[in-house]
Write an enzyme that holds these catalytic residues in place. Sequence first.
Site, mmCIF file in Angstrom:
data_model
loop_
_atom_site.group_PDB
_atom_site.id
_atom_site.type_symbol
_atom_site.label_atom_id
_atom_site.label_comp_id
_atom_site.label_asym_id
_atom_site.label_seq_id
_atom_site.Cartn_x
_atom_site.Cartn_y
_atom_site.Cartn_z
ATOM 1 C CD GLU A 146 52.962 -117.977 19.364
ATOM 2 O OE1 GLU A 146 54.025 -118.640 19.250
ATOM 3 O OE2 GLU A 146 52.136 -118.165 20.272
ATOM 4 C CB CYS A 192 54.787 -92.433 37.165
ATOM 5 S SG CYS A 192 53.425 -92.378 35.965
ATOM 6 C CG HIS A 234 58.218 -93.475 33.869
ATOM 7 N ND1 HIS A 234 58.094 -94.511 34.768
ATOM 8 C CD2 HIS A 234 56.954 -93.098 33.537
ATOM 9 C CE1 HIS A 234 56.810 -94.768 34.972
ATOM 10 N NE2 HIS A 234 56.099 -93.924 34.242
ATOM 11 C CD GLU A 250 61.613 -95.298 35.469
ATOM 12 O OE1 GLU A 250 60.528 -95.903 35.435
ATOM 13 O OE2 GLU A 250 61.729 -94.137 35.923
#
Length: 547
Positions: A152, A383, A520, A522
């Site tokens: 890939e 969340c 979020h 973080e």
Amino acid sequence: MKTKFIFVTGGVLSSLGKGLAAASLGALLQTRGLSVTIQKLDPYINVDPGTMNPFQHGEVFVTDDGAETDLDLGHYERYLNVPMSRKNNTTSGAIYNQVIAKERHGDYLGATVQVIPHITDEIKSVVLSLAEGEDAPDVAIIEIGGTVGDIEGLPFLEAIRQLRSELGRDNCLNIHLTLVPYLRSAGEHKTKPTQHSVKELLSIGIQPDIILCRCEQSIPEELRRKIALFCNVDQDAVFSSVDVNNIYEVPLKFYAEGFDQKVAIMLRLPARNAQLDAWEKLVSDSDNPHGKVTVAIVGKYVDLKEAYKSLHEALIHGGVANRVQVDLRYVNSENVDDSNAAEHFKGCDGILVPGGFGYRGVEGKIAAIRYARENKVPFFGICLGMQCAVIEFARHMADMADANSEEFDHRSKHKVIYLMTEWYDFRTRNVEKRDAGSDKGGTMRLGSYPCKVMPESRAFEAYKTDMVEERHRHRYEFNNEFKEALAEKGMIFSGTSPDGSLMEIIELPEHPWFLGCQFHPEFKSRPMNAHPLFREFIGAAKKHAKV
């Protein structure tokens, strides 16, 4: 073109730490007064990692502009303290999407569309886009995902081979990160994997300029000479990347090796001395705590810690800010219920319930939240964690026994969490609309949105301002139909969208520290500047531990 390009490839096996190496090098160059950005090229066919299983890919890192990206972008932001964007991450899927769209539009004028030149040209244009504009960086570091030899990754390697030729040696540098294992039974390092990896790279037409050796302990000079000889590089271009207990030591280790100095010389960059005072203080504070707190992370992806990478780091940042060691206890939410919660959380000074998708493990999260609420243990919900906190409070404090999220139970009479069908995107100035039949990929409320913070709340105490911006990644939101009923029982909604229509932060003021947020936080925490909510959460845990 003022921008210099550094390409970072990896060999032998995956998870060697290319992202950390790239971020650490970028941080060192930044301390020399250079502007730096980093880009990740991922060879997988997914357009982005947004719909990938966390067990396969790890965390999905969300940028301010709403891109769902590789977790390495979190390392880039944390080490450089520079926000990344969708330009900093692309995949084979995204590249092929662009090429096929151009072919359908007729941009190739009837040509046979091939990997070379069409796919490789598209990859090159994505890389070179970093050097466009007046604010183009001095240095762009490009990390190629996967391992040399993966089928890939071949178009990406071919593209950087061509770029080296087009941009010239003074503007391009190839760094190859490889494994040098230490065999304890033989008492020596083995260089054969590195030799074969470089041979594979040479067969593609790429000669590495620097070899970075991932190893348990620093490799001796005679081994560096051997690697240099067999891999056709200068001996002073072979460096050790040793294992460390604290990932924020890596820039200091690289500096001690002279890694950034060699890069600066080879690219003819300004050779100003690196200013590492802030990094040295960070490591010193981290390694010399004044106490310890234990925080439980209650999730369903806990068997792969990479699924919570930014969360893990943000808690560590909160510990540094409070000068305490943060011991993390990962708890599988599928194993938790009301009958055993006390056993799981014995000795915990804080409980954190992170985001996630799907019903599996949700009841365990709710049981953990109930334990934290009833036993006055500092709680932080993020969340889905906030949504579960609302469900738990509605069930046990507001007489809504069947309270649930529309995501989990369509038949509930008390859907305190429901599907967002429309919201205003302030970046595009459009009203976004979704329904249950919308595509899953890239259709959530994504990226940075403003949040109005209520005075005299825990959130305001943390932020010290009434307006902040935070990053979101969700489809479901609090149902305002139940706002008054929950408020009567003691829940406050201390953060909302500017128009007041979306509830973004909830708190229980009678609890020592109980806060949930729909966003979020973080993703915006930094090692030298902990996110305010994580700083305050760990501060509350420290108080609970009586440190």
